[in-house]
Design an enzyme around this catalytic site. Sequence first.
Site, PDB file in Angstrom:
ATOM      1  N   MET A   1       0.829  -1.205   0.000  1.00 51.04           N
ATOM      2  CA  MET A   1       0.000   0.000   0.000  1.00 51.04           C
ATOM      3  C   MET A   1       0.864   1.255   0.000  1.00 51.04           C
ATOM      4  O   MET A   1       0.792   2.078   0.891  1.00 51.04           O
ATOM      5  CB  MET A   1      -0.912   0.005   1.234  1.00 51.04           C
TER       6      MET A   1
ATOM      7  N   HIS B   1      -4.426  -6.287  -8.584  1.00 52.44           N
ATOM      8  CA  HIS B   1      -5.466  -5.321  -8.212  1.00 52.44           C
ATOM      9  C   HIS B   1      -6.804  -6.064  -8.166  1.00 52.44           C
ATOM     10  O   HIS B   1      -7.109  -6.836  -9.089  1.00 52.44           O
ATOM     11  CB  HIS B   1      -5.514  -4.162  -9.223  1.00 52.44           C
TER      12      HIS B   1
ATOM     13  N   ASN C   1       1.763  -6.086 -10.232  1.00 47.61           N
ATOM     14  CA  ASN C   1       0.864  -5.788  -9.108  1.00 47.61           C
ATOM     15  C   ASN C   1      -0.443  -6.544  -9.298  1.00 47.61           C
ATOM     16  O   ASN C   1      -0.876  -6.777 -10.433  1.00 47.61           O
ATOM     17  CB  ASN C   1       0.579  -4.272  -9.058  1.00 47.61           C
TER      18      ASN C   1
HETATM   19  C1  GRF Z   1      -5.613  -7.822  -1.798  1.00 42.68           C
HETATM   20  O1  GRF Z   1      -7.005  -7.708  -1.864  1.00 42.68           O
HETATM   21  C2  GRF Z   1      -5.014  -7.228  -3.033  1.00 42.68           C
HETATM   22  O2  GRF Z   1      -5.837  -7.334  -4.168  1.00 42.68           O
HETATM   23  C3  GRF Z   1      -4.892  -5.795  -2.690  1.00 42.68           C
HETATM   24  O3  GRF Z   1      -4.590  -5.757  -1.308  1.00 42.68           O
HETATM   25  C4  GRF Z   1      -5.037  -6.952  -0.703  1.00 42.68           C
HETATM   26  C5  GRF Z   1      -3.821  -7.583  -0.079  1.00 42.68           C
HETATM   27  O4  GRF Z   1      -4.166  -8.633   0.644  1.00 42.68           O
HETATM   28  N1  GRF Z   1      -3.843  -5.186  -3.455  1.00 42.68           N
HETATM   29  P1  GRF Z   1      -3.002  -9.579   1.230  1.00 42.68           P
HETATM   30  O5  GRF Z   1      -2.061  -8.706   2.041  1.00 42.68           O
HETATM   31  O6  GRF Z   1      -2.307 -10.212   0.069  1.00 42.68           O
HETATM   32  O7  GRF Z   1      -3.761 -10.578   2.068  1.00 42.68           O
END
Ligand code: GRF
Length: 207
Positions: free
Chosen positions: A98, A117, A115
């Site tokens: 993030m 998404h 990435n």
């Molecule tokens: C996932 O939903 C992904 O699509 C988004 O952030 C979330 C990450 O989840 N980018 P995790 O940390 O892999 O459980």
Amino acid sequence: MLGKEDGKVRIAVLVSGGGTNLQALIDAQDKGVIKSGEIVLVVSNKEEAYALERAGKAGIKAEVVLRKDFDSQASFEERLDALLSESRIDIVVMAGFMSILSGSFTARYPDRIINIHPSLIPSFCGKGFYGLHVHEAALRYGVKVTGATVHFVNEIPDGGRIIKQKAVEVMEGDTAETLQKRVMEQAEWIILPEATEEICAEIARGR
Ligand code: GRF
């Protein structure tokens, strides 16, 4: 810069949260779905990310890089770049990372950062569309199908070339949470390992 030694393509995974996508990558590596690459580094921008526990359990080197420890985005990214270079990383997989990386950072890794998404880009993507917000927007709009996308990362949030997508049905009575879970289980955790293997295989062939 990048430098693949003979043998496996060297993968770094960037995380910020629960790490279920990292776990899917680790499991795919163990099952031989990912066979052209090896996860050799996990980097988190959050100290409390459970993804770090997952990396530890899998015996993968893990590092934490906190933005607050740096006086600028540029020095934060310099540290990140140094960690990637030290581990001779060939491909960077952002799995729930993030933090928006600058164009100057992504330009150092053309077609080498991917990435995941949680929507079918170009729907529900770009600035402000992350985590549950994506699924809330899909439910608000009333789409009957959503899904996940793996794409290359460039300076535009969720703007790089699309690599793989998988559709998931929106069910009657879905909440953002139930939809998120289904998109993860039925799409993210499948296409991210598949896309990672595809790109690693291309790199192994000398792309
Ligand atoms: C996932 O939903 C992904 O699509 C988004 O952030 C979330 C990450 O989840 N980018 P995790 O940390 O892999 O459980």
